[in-house]
Design a protein around this motif. Structure first.
Motif, PDB file in Angstrom:
ATOM      1  N   LEU A   6       0.875  -1.168   0.000  1.00  0.00           N
ATOM      2  CA  LEU A   6       0.000   0.000   0.000  1.00  0.00           C
ATOM      3  C   LEU A   6       0.911   1.216   0.000  1.00  0.00           C
ATOM      4  O   LEU A   6       1.609   1.488   0.969  1.00  0.00           O
ATOM      5  N   LEU A   7       0.921   1.901  -1.125  1.00  0.00           N
ATOM      6  CA  LEU A   7       1.746   3.097  -1.267  1.00  0.00           C
ATOM      7  C   LEU A   7       0.960   4.287  -0.732  1.00  0.00           C
ATOM      8  O   LEU A   7      -0.213   4.463  -1.071  1.00  0.00           O
ATOM      9  N   THR A   8       1.595   5.106   0.108  1.00  0.00           N
ATOM     10  CA  THR A   8       0.939   6.281   0.661  1.00  0.00           C
ATOM     11  C   THR A   8       1.897   7.461   0.643  1.00  0.00           C
ATOM     12  O   THR A   8       3.111   7.284   0.685  1.00  0.00           O
ATOM     13  N   ALA A   9       1.323   8.654   0.584  1.00  0.00           N
ATOM     14  CA  ALA A   9       2.130   9.877   0.648  1.00  0.00           C
ATOM     15  C   ALA A   9       1.189  11.066   0.665  1.00  0.00           C
ATOM     16  O   ALA A   9      -0.011  10.940   0.411  1.00  0.00           O
ATOM     17  N   VAL A  43      -2.947  18.084   5.911  1.00  0.00           N
ATOM     18  CA  VAL A  43      -2.680  17.827   4.488  1.00  0.00           C
ATOM     19  C   VAL A  43      -3.585  16.709   3.971  1.00  0.00           C
ATOM     20  O   VAL A  43      -4.098  15.908   4.740  1.00  0.00           O
ATOM     21  N   MET A  44      -3.760  16.685   2.668  1.00  0.00           N
ATOM     22  CA  MET A  44      -4.451  15.565   2.030  1.00  0.00           C
ATOM     23  C   MET A  44      -3.435  14.449   1.817  1.00  0.00           C
ATOM     24  O   MET A  44      -2.267  14.703   1.514  1.00  0.00           O
ATOM     25  N   ARG A  45      -3.880  13.202   2.009  1.00  0.00           N
ATOM     26  CA  ARG A  45      -3.016  12.033   1.823  1.00  0.00           C
ATOM     27  C   ARG A  45      -3.642  11.124   0.769  1.00  0.00           C
ATOM     28  O   ARG A  45      -4.863  11.020   0.678  1.00  0.00           O
ATOM     29  N   CYS A  46      -2.790  10.478  -0.005  1.00  0.00           N
ATOM     30  CA  CYS A  46      -3.209   9.545  -1.050  1.00  0.00           C
ATOM     31  C   CYS A  46      -2.714   8.148  -0.710  1.00  0.00           C
ATOM     32  O   CYS A  46      -1.689   7.981  -0.054  1.00  0.00           O
ATOM     33  N   GLY A  47      -3.429   7.153  -1.216  1.00  0.00           N
ATOM     34  CA  GLY A  47      -3.005   5.769  -1.070  1.00  0.00           C
ATOM     35  C   GLY A  47      -3.390   4.977  -2.303  1.00  0.00           C
ATOM     36  O   GLY A  47      -4.426   5.253  -2.920  1.00  0.00           O
ATOM     37  N   GLN A  48      -2.547   4.024  -2.660  1.00  0.00           N
ATOM     38  CA  GLN A  48      -2.840   3.142  -3.794  1.00  0.00           C
ATOM     39  C   GLN A  48      -2.226   1.778  -3.509  1.00  0.00           C
ATOM     40  O   GLN A  48      -1.030   1.675  -3.242  1.00  0.00           O
ATOM     41  N   ALA A  49      -3.067   0.748  -3.545  1.00  0.00           N
ATOM     42  CA  ALA A  49      -2.567  -0.612  -3.385  1.00  0.00           C
ATOM     43  C   ALA A  49      -2.016  -1.103  -4.722  1.00  0.00           C
ATOM     44  O   ALA A  49      -2.545  -0.776  -5.783  1.00  0.00           O
ATOM     45  N   VAL A  50      -0.937  -1.879  -4.648  1.00  0.00           N
ATOM     46  CA  VAL A  50      -0.337  -2.499  -5.828  1.00  0.00           C
ATOM     47  C   VAL A  50       0.022  -3.940  -5.492  1.00  0.00           C
ATOM     48  O   VAL A  50       0.281  -4.272  -4.331  1.00  0.00           O
ATOM     49  N   THR A  51       0.012  -4.799  -6.500  1.00  0.00           N
ATOM     50  CA  THR A  51       0.400  -6.193  -6.329  1.00  0.00           C
ATOM     51  C   THR A  51       1.388  -6.590  -7.416  1.00  0.00           C
ATOM     52  O   THR A  51       1.484  -5.943  -8.457  1.00  0.00           O
ATOM     53  N   LYS A  52       2.111  -7.676  -7.141  1.00  0.00           N
ATOM     54  CA  LYS A  52       3.082  -8.178  -8.117  1.00  0.00           C
ATOM     55  C   LYS A  52       3.269  -9.676  -7.893  1.00  0.00           C
ATOM     56  O   LYS A  52       3.448 -10.115  -6.746  1.00  0.00           O
ATOM     57  N   ASP A  53       3.221 -10.459  -8.970  1.00  0.00           N
ATOM     58  CA  ASP A  53       3.535 -11.881  -8.885  1.00  0.00           C
ATOM     59  C   ASP A  53       5.041 -12.026  -8.911  1.00  0.00           C
ATOM     60  O   ASP A  53       5.713 -11.496  -9.808  1.00  0.00           O
ATOM     61  N   VAL A  54       5.592 -12.707  -7.905  1.00  0.00           N
ATOM     62  CA  VAL A  54       7.037 -12.902  -7.823  1.00  0.00           C
ATOM     63  C   VAL A  54       7.350 -14.366  -7.569  1.00  0.00           C
ATOM     64  O   VAL A  54       6.546 -15.095  -6.985  1.00  0.00           O
ATOM     65  N   ASP A  55       8.511 -14.782  -8.016  1.00  0.00           N
ATOM     66  CA  ASP A  55       8.969 -16.150  -7.815  1.00  0.00           C
ATOM     67  C   ASP A  55       9.741 -16.197  -6.498  1.00  0.00           C
ATOM     68  O   ASP A  55      10.975 -16.127  -6.487  1.00  0.00           O
ATOM     69  N   ALA A  56       9.016 -16.254  -5.403  1.00  0.00           N
ATOM     70  CA  ALA A  56       9.627 -16.265  -4.080  1.00  0.00           C
ATOM     71  C   ALA A  56       8.656 -16.904  -3.098  1.00  0.00           C
ATOM     72  O   ALA A  56       7.463 -16.996  -3.363  1.00  0.00           O
ATOM     73  N   THR A  57       9.185 -17.315  -1.975  1.00  0.00           N
ATOM     74  CA  THR A  57       8.379 -17.823  -0.877  1.00  0.00           C
ATOM     75  C   THR A  57       8.228 -16.708   0.135  1.00  0.00           C
ATOM     76  O   THR A  57       9.187 -15.979   0.411  1.00  0.00           O
TER      77      THR A  57
END
Length: 67
Positions: A6-9, A43-57
């Protein structure tokens, strides 16, 4: 595994750059962005969730930003 962040700033161009950088590294947007007023800091804050498929455990020590 599917990694999640979850990216926020504050609502500045820095937030857009943070999301753009994640997208350029293979992360994908997940859901809608959020936008809320941070009354403690005035201040106003923003958030955006991101996902990624990775080859890891999954390991709680993984640095998600480095995937």
């Amino acid at each position: 595994m599917k990694a999640y962040r979850l990216l926020t700033a504050d609502d500045t161009s820095a937030f857009c750059h943070k999301v753009t950088e994640a997208l350029s590294k293979g992360w994908e947007l997940y859901g809608n962005p959020t936008y809320a007023f941070d009354a403690a800091n005035g201040v106003m804050r923003c958030g955006q969730a991101v996902t990624k498929d990775v080859d890891a455990t999954y390991d709680p020590e993984i640095k998600l930003g480095q995937l």
